[in-house]
Design a protein around this motif. Structure first.
Motif, PDB file in Angstrom:
ATOM      1  N   LYS A 104      -3.558 -14.821  17.568  1.00 35.99           N
ATOM      2  CA  LYS A 104      -2.566 -14.938  16.506  1.00 35.99           C
ATOM      3  C   LYS A 104      -3.182 -14.790  15.116  1.00 35.99           C
ATOM      4  N   PHE A 105      -4.413 -15.269  14.949  1.00 35.05           N
ATOM      5  CA  PHE A 105      -5.027 -15.212  13.619  1.00 35.05           C
ATOM      6  C   PHE A 105      -5.256 -13.767  13.174  1.00 35.05           C
ATOM      7  N   VAL A 106      -5.458 -12.878  14.140  1.00 34.38           N
ATOM      8  CA  VAL A 106      -5.667 -11.475  13.794  1.00 34.38           C
ATOM      9  C   VAL A 106      -4.370 -10.852  13.282  1.00 34.38           C
ATOM     10  N   THR A 107      -3.242 -11.274  13.833  1.00 30.36           N
ATOM     11  CA  THR A 107      -1.962 -10.737  13.363  1.00 30.36           C
ATOM     12  C   THR A 107      -1.708 -11.115  11.909  1.00 30.36           C
ATOM     13  N   VAL A 108      -2.194 -12.291  11.506  1.00 28.61           N
ATOM     14  CA  VAL A 108      -2.064 -12.693  10.098  1.00 28.61           C
ATOM     15  C   VAL A 108      -2.897 -11.767   9.217  1.00 28.61           C
ATOM     16  N   LEU A 109      -4.115 -11.461   9.653  1.00 23.58           N
ATOM     17  CA  LEU A 109      -4.961 -10.533   8.905  1.00 23.58           C
ATOM     18  C   LEU A 109      -4.319  -9.151   8.818  1.00 23.58           C
ATOM     19  N   ILE A 110      -3.704  -8.726   9.910  1.00 18.66           N
ATOM     20  CA  ILE A 110      -3.046  -7.416   9.925  1.00 18.66           C
ATOM     21  C   ILE A 110      -1.899  -7.387   8.914  1.00 18.66           C
ATOM     22  N   SER A 111      -1.143  -8.470   8.835  1.00 17.89           N
ATOM     23  CA  SER A 111      -0.038  -8.535   7.872  1.00 17.89           C
ATOM     24  C   SER A 111      -0.556  -8.474   6.438  1.00 17.89           C
ATOM     25  N   ILE A 112      -1.649  -9.180   6.178  1.00 19.67           N
ATOM     26  CA  ILE A 112      -2.243  -9.145   4.838  1.00 19.67           C
ATOM     27  C   ILE A 112      -2.735  -7.735   4.518  1.00 19.67           C
ATOM     28  N   GLY A 113      -3.380  -7.110   5.489  1.00 23.62           N
ATOM     29  CA  GLY A 113      -3.857  -5.744   5.284  1.00 23.62           C
ATOM     30  C   GLY A 113      -2.727  -4.759   5.070  1.00 23.62           C
ATOM     31  N   ALA A 114      -1.604  -4.973   5.764  1.00 24.74           N
ATOM     32  CA  ALA A 114      -0.454  -4.078   5.599  1.00 24.74           C
ATOM     33  C   ALA A 114       0.119  -4.172   4.189  1.00 24.74           C
ATOM     34  N   THR A 164       0.496  -1.678  -1.287  1.00 26.36           N
ATOM     35  CA  THR A 164       0.215  -1.729  -2.725  1.00 26.36           C
ATOM     36  C   THR A 164      -0.704  -0.593  -3.150  1.00 26.36           C
ATOM     37  N   THR A 165      -1.767  -0.386  -2.385  1.00 25.58           N
ATOM     38  CA  THR A 165      -2.715   0.675  -2.715  1.00 25.58           C
ATOM     39  C   THR A 165      -2.062   2.047  -2.632  1.00 25.58           C
ATOM     40  N   THR A 166      -1.255   2.257  -1.598  1.00 24.51           N
ATOM     41  CA  THR A 166      -0.589   3.551  -1.433  1.00 24.51           C
ATOM     42  C   THR A 166       0.351   3.844  -2.593  1.00 24.51           C
ATOM     43  N   LEU A 167       1.096   2.839  -3.018  1.00 23.98           N
ATOM     44  CA  LEU A 167       2.009   3.024  -4.145  1.00 23.98           C
ATOM     45  C   LEU A 167       1.252   3.364  -5.427  1.00 23.98           C
ATOM     46  N   LEU A 168       0.204   2.608  -5.696  1.00 28.10           N
ATOM     47  CA  LEU A 168      -0.556   2.832  -6.927  1.00 28.10           C
ATOM     48  C   LEU A 168      -1.231   4.203  -6.925  1.00 28.10           C
ATOM     49  N   VAL A 169      -1.832   4.557  -5.796  1.00 29.44           N
ATOM     50  CA  VAL A 169      -2.510   5.854  -5.714  1.00 29.44           C
ATOM     51  C   VAL A 169      -1.507   6.995  -5.827  1.00 29.44           C
ATOM     52  N   GLY A 170      -0.352   6.847  -5.179  1.00 29.17           N
ATOM     53  CA  GLY A 170       0.667   7.891  -5.260  1.00 29.17           C
ATOM     54  C   GLY A 170       1.158   8.115  -6.679  1.00 29.17           C
ATOM     55  N   LEU A 171       1.431   7.038  -7.388  1.00 34.18           N
ATOM     56  CA  LEU A 171       1.878   7.153  -8.779  1.00 34.18           C
ATOM     57  C   LEU A 171       0.774   7.731  -9.663  1.00 34.18           C
ATOM     58  N   TYR A 172      -0.443   7.315  -9.400  1.00 34.43           N
ATOM     59  CA  TYR A 172      -1.585   7.800 -10.187  1.00 34.43           C
ATOM     60  C   TYR A 172      -1.797   9.301  -9.991  1.00 34.43           C
ATOM     61  N   VAL A 173      -1.788   9.731  -8.747  1.00 28.21           N
ATOM     62  CA  VAL A 173      -2.083  11.133  -8.442  1.00 28.21           C
ATOM     63  C   VAL A 173      -0.988  12.052  -8.967  1.00 28.21           C
ATOM     64  N   GLN A 174       0.263  11.691  -8.729  1.00 30.36           N
ATOM     65  CA  GLN A 174       1.357  12.564  -9.137  1.00 30.36           C
ATOM     66  C   GLN A 174       1.417  12.731 -10.652  1.00 30.36           C
ATOM     67  N   SER A 175       1.147  11.662 -11.377  1.00 30.69           N
ATOM     68  CA  SER A 175       1.178  11.769 -12.839  1.00 30.69           C
ATOM     69  C   SER A 175       0.085  12.705 -13.341  1.00 30.69           C
ATOM     70  N   ARG A 176      -1.092  12.674 -12.711  1.00 30.21           N
ATOM     71  CA  ARG A 176      -2.178  13.586 -13.108  1.00 30.21           C
ATOM     72  C   ARG A 176      -1.862  15.018 -12.708  1.00 30.21           C
ATOM     73  N   LEU A 177      -1.149  15.169 -11.598  1.00 31.12           N
ATOM     74  CA  LEU A 177      -0.755  16.509 -11.171  1.00 31.12           C
ATOM     75  C   LEU A 177       0.235  17.121 -12.155  1.00 31.12           C
ATOM     76  N   TYR A 178       1.213  16.339 -12.584  1.00 31.20           N
ATOM     77  CA  TYR A 178       2.174  16.831 -13.570  1.00 31.20           C
ATOM     78  C   TYR A 178       1.507  17.089 -14.915  1.00 31.20           C
ATOM     79  N   LEU A 179       0.495  16.302 -15.230  1.00 35.53           N
ATOM     80  CA  LEU A 179      -0.258  16.529 -16.460  1.00 35.53           C
ATOM     81  C   LEU A 179      -0.901  17.913 -16.446  1.00 35.53           C
ATOM     82  N   GLY A 180      -1.536  18.262 -15.341  1.00 37.03           N
ATOM     83  CA  GLY A 180      -2.156  19.575 -15.234  1.00 37.03           C
ATOM     84  C   GLY A 180      -1.144  20.705 -15.250  1.00 37.03           C
ATOM     85  N   LEU A 181      -0.023  20.511 -14.564  1.00 40.96           N
ATOM     86  CA  LEU A 181       1.019  21.540 -14.558  1.00 40.96           C
ATOM     87  C   LEU A 181       1.630  21.715 -15.941  1.00 40.96           C
ATOM     88  N   GLY A 182       1.753  20.615 -16.680  1.00 44.21           N
ATOM     89  CA  GLY A 182       2.271  20.709 -18.039  1.00 44.21           C
ATOM     90  C   GLY A 182       1.325  21.457 -18.960  1.00 44.21           C
TER      91      GLY A 182
END
Length: 231
Positions: A129-139, A144-162
């Protein structure tokens, strides 16, 4: 000594990413002792075609490697840092992905693994059971990381296209103090919020994965044509 190494590693790669990697490693080591190799037979029960079909979905992961290339302008030494970042992250992800897949399919037959939370179900079935708690924290950290990286990358991509004139010049504007593409960042955030709020996230993930696959194929063809004059 081990704690010092762990803290140093987390500080170098960032808290979110470092925590995710550590959790994945802990999950792999916790599950490897519960593996039954008979669960791997047959190794590809649905054939190679099913493996290829499934690979189109996991192409979403390649968005992260693309983020390294889109960050070239903000690297101190891009000629040295980019190859290390791309190849290093690719190698690390391959090792961790394969290790996790082998562990969970070895712990339980694949027919007993659910689609929503296979990792948690595998460890819950083994009483860890303790591993499932770690998995939830990791998820949560992974989202959070995916959202931040996605916003970061797309904004730089639009910067270059602009800058190249492929998008309105407003996307090429940089904040005078923060030196970040403010307008591009706001636009990307608004579009992401609308898509996430109005459409099914599961369907969007499949569209993104297939779109990434097509994009990588186009990039490969264009690079081949540019370098070798072929198509």
């Amino acid at each position: 000594m081990i704690i010092n190494y762990v803290c140093g590693f987390v500080c170098r790669v960032g808290f979110d990413v470092g925590m995710q990697i550590i959790i994945v490693i802990v999950v792999v080591f916790a599950g490897v002792f519960e593996v039954d190799v008979s669960n791997w037979s047959p190794f590809m029960p649905n054939g190679f075609k099913a493996v290829v079909t499934g690979s189109t979905v996991v192409f979403f992961a390649y968005v992260g490697f693309d983020a390294v290339a889109n960050s070239a302008e903000e690297a101190k030494n891009p000629q040295r840092d980019l190859p290390i970042g791309i190849l290093g992250s690719l190698l690390a992800c391959v090792i961790l992905y394969v290790a996790v897949c082998l562990v969970i399919t070895g712990m339980l037959p694949y027919t007993l693994l659910g689609e929503d939370a296979p990792l948690a179900e595998a460890f819950s079935a083994k009483g860890l059971k303790f591993v499932t708690v770690l998995i939830s924290i990791g998820a949560v950290a992974g989202l959070t990381t995916t959202l931040l990286v996605g916003l970061y990358v797309q904004s730089r991509l639009y910067l270059g296209l602009g800058r190249d004139g492929l998008l309105p010049s407003i996307f090429s504007k940089v904040h005078p103090t923060l030196h970040t593409p403010l307008h591009s960042q706001i636009w990307v955030g608004c579009v992401a919020a609308v898509l996430a709020g109005l459409f099914n996230v599961h369907a969007l993930s499949h569209i993104l994965s297939v779109g990434t696959l097509v994009l990588k194929l186009q990039n490969t063809i264009c690079n081949c044509n540019t370098r070798f004059g072929c198509s």
